[in-house]
Design a protein around this motif. Structure first.
Motif, mmCIF file in Angstrom:
data_model
loop_
_atom_site.group_PDB
_atom_site.id
_atom_site.type_symbol
_atom_site.label_atom_id
_atom_site.label_comp_id
_atom_site.label_asym_id
_atom_site.label_seq_id
_atom_site.Cartn_x
_atom_site.Cartn_y
_atom_site.Cartn_z
ATOM 1 N N ASP A 72 1.529 -4.033 11.698
ATOM 2 C CA ASP A 72 2.455 -2.916 11.466
ATOM 3 C C ASP A 72 1.800 -1.563 11.707
ATOM 4 O O ASP A 72 2.465 -0.526 11.586
ATOM 5 C CB ASP A 72 2.992 -2.950 10.029
ATOM 6 N N TYR A 73 0.514 -1.568 12.036
ATOM 7 C CA TYR A 73 -0.236 -0.315 12.144
ATOM 8 C C TYR A 73 -0.998 -0.235 13.467
ATOM 9 O O TYR A 73 -1.429 -1.246 14.019
ATOM 10 C CB TYR A 73 -1.237 -0.188 10.988
ATOM 11 N N GLU A 114 -2.954 -2.596 1.705
ATOM 12 C CA GLU A 114 -1.655 -2.675 2.368
ATOM 13 C C GLU A 114 -1.819 -3.066 3.833
ATOM 14 O O GLU A 114 -1.055 -3.871 4.375
ATOM 15 C CB GLU A 114 -0.943 -1.322 2.286
ATOM 16 N N ILE A 115 -2.818 -2.504 4.473
ATOM 17 C CA ILE A 115 -3.014 -2.741 5.902
ATOM 18 C C ILE A 115 -3.546 -4.144 6.171
ATOM 19 O O ILE A 115 -3.140 -4.800 7.136
ATOM 20 C CB ILE A 115 -3.939 -1.657 6.484
ATOM 21 N N ILE A 116 -4.419 -4.631 5.305
ATOM 22 C CA ILE A 116 -4.952 -5.982 5.476
ATOM 23 C C ILE A 116 -3.831 -7.018 5.414
ATOM 24 O O ILE A 116 -3.872 -8.049 6.099
ATOM 25 C CB ILE A 116 -6.026 -6.263 4.407
ATOM 26 N N ASN A 164 -6.972 8.248 8.958
ATOM 27 C CA ASN A 164 -7.582 7.020 8.467
ATOM 28 C C ASN A 164 -6.864 6.539 7.214
ATOM 29 O O ASN A 164 -6.001 7.234 6.687
ATOM 30 C CB ASN A 164 -9.074 7.205 8.198
ATOM 31 N N PHE A 165 -7.214 5.347 6.747
ATOM 32 C CA PHE A 165 -6.455 4.735 5.660
ATOM 33 C C PHE A 165 -7.260 4.534 4.384
ATOM 34 O O PHE A 165 -6.776 3.924 3.434
ATOM 35 C CB PHE A 165 -5.870 3.385 6.128
ATOM 36 N N ALA A 208 2.310 9.427 6.399
ATOM 37 C CA ALA A 208 2.992 8.286 7.013
ATOM 38 C C ALA A 208 2.737 6.999 6.241
ATOM 39 O O ALA A 208 3.651 6.184 6.041
ATOM 40 C CB ALA A 208 2.536 8.131 8.462
ATOM 41 N N LEU A 209 1.512 6.793 5.781
ATOM 42 C CA LEU A 209 1.184 5.596 5.013
ATOM 43 C C LEU A 209 2.004 5.524 3.728
ATOM 44 O O LEU A 209 2.505 4.461 3.342
ATOM 45 C CB LEU A 209 -0.308 5.577 4.679
ATOM 46 N N GLU A 210 2.135 6.654 3.072
ATOM 47 C CA GLU A 210 2.900 6.701 1.821
ATOM 48 C C GLU A 210 4.381 6.461 2.086
ATOM 49 O O GLU A 210 5.058 5.774 1.307
ATOM 50 C CB GLU A 210 2.684 8.057 1.134
ATOM 51 N N ILE A 211 4.894 7.000 3.165
ATOM 52 C CA ILE A 211 6.302 6.787 3.513
ATOM 53 C C ILE A 211 6.565 5.309 3.769
ATOM 54 O O ILE A 211 7.562 4.757 3.295
ATOM 55 C CB ILE A 211 6.690 7.637 4.735
ATOM 56 N N LYS A 212 5.676 4.661 4.501
ATOM 57 C CA LYS A 212 5.879 3.232 4.790
ATOM 58 C C LYS A 212 5.874 2.410 3.509
ATOM 59 O O LYS A 212 6.651 1.459 3.361
ATOM 60 C CB LYS A 212 4.822 2.711 5.754
ATOM 61 N N ARG A 213 5.020 2.762 2.581
ATOM 62 C CA ARG A 213 4.956 2.006 1.334
ATOM 63 C C ARG A 213 6.254 2.144 0.536
ATOM 64 O O ARG A 213 6.682 1.207 -0.132
ATOM 65 C CB ARG A 213 3.782 2.486 0.472
ATOM 66 N N GLN A 214 6.891 3.288 0.647
ATOM 67 C CA GLN A 214 8.089 3.547 -0.156
ATOM 68 C C GLN A 214 9.390 3.194 0.555
ATOM 69 O O GLN A 214 10.416 3.028 -0.107
ATOM 70 C CB GLN A 214 8.126 5.028 -0.554
#
Length: 217
Positions: free
Chosen positions: A163-164, A156-158, A80-81, A61-67
């Protein structure tokens, strides 16, 4: 899930369920798995969505959001991230090797210990073990190595913590709740802890999990 009052799409990751693991890269990666999910979303013409990922699904999911700018929110459910430590990375390699030699034994040993109370969830565990045994050993090994190779998303999260949402069982032995609290101390309101739950909180305390998800979505 009906209480979310939105369209829900369930995706079998490559090598899971009815999704075959085909045309894999030489080096297993979460990024490659994410590309397969993105292809599915594009084929369905999904223009805006949020994504909930459990365990490895959270890494995807993290990778999808980045792309994909179309991804609005991400819920990490017992995930976890940050990246694995050196010992954990060695364990991922060991798991990949073990499962290729004795898949069923590995599954029988691993799944029960994801729950905080093995006896209480005995019937659920038996169902999950039976389902997991249908997976190809190569797919499990690929997944383990892909998790080992994943990148750190802390930066990315900071940037956009709102968004998370991080949902975590207080009894999850894979990532201790104290460590999660330290990692999210700059945005504690994004951490939702689930009582009486280990790594399998969707089964152990589904009502609390759904309430957390609704609070974000």
């Amino acid at each position: 899930l009906a209480t979310l009052k939105c369209q829900c799409i369930f995706v079998d990751l490559p090598g899971h369920g009815k999704s075959a693991l085909e045309n894999t890269p030489e080096e297993p990666s979460i990024c490659w798995i994410a590309h397969q999910v993105i292809s599915t979303l594009e084929a369905l013409d999904i223009s805006s969505f949020s994504i909930v990922g459990h365990s490895m699904g959270g890494y995807v999911a993290l990778e999808i959001k980045r792309q994909m700018p179309a991804c609005r929110k991400v819920v990490l459910l017992n995930s976890n991230f940050w990246t694995d430590g050196e010992q954990k990375k060695k364990d991922r390699v060991r798991v990949a090797s073990l499962v290729l030699k004795a898949k069923n034994l590995f599954i029988q040993e691993a799944i029960p210990h994801l729950f905080n109370d093995i006896k209480k969830y005995e019937a659920t565990i038996l169902t999950l073990v039976k389902e997991a045994k249908k997976m190809d050993a190569g797919a499990i090994a690929f997944s383990s190595l892909a998790m080992r190779n994943r990148v750190d998303f802390s930066g990315e999260i900071i940037k956009n913590p709102a968004d998370y949402l991080f949902i975590h069982g207080v009894l999850d032995r894979l990532v201790e709740v104290e460590e999660y609290s330290r990692k999210t101390e700059a945005f504690p309101e994004q951490l939702c802890l689930i009582d009486r739950a280990g790594h399998m909180s969707p089964w152990e305390n589904p009502t609390a999990v759904m309430n957390c998800i609704k609070s974000l979505l």
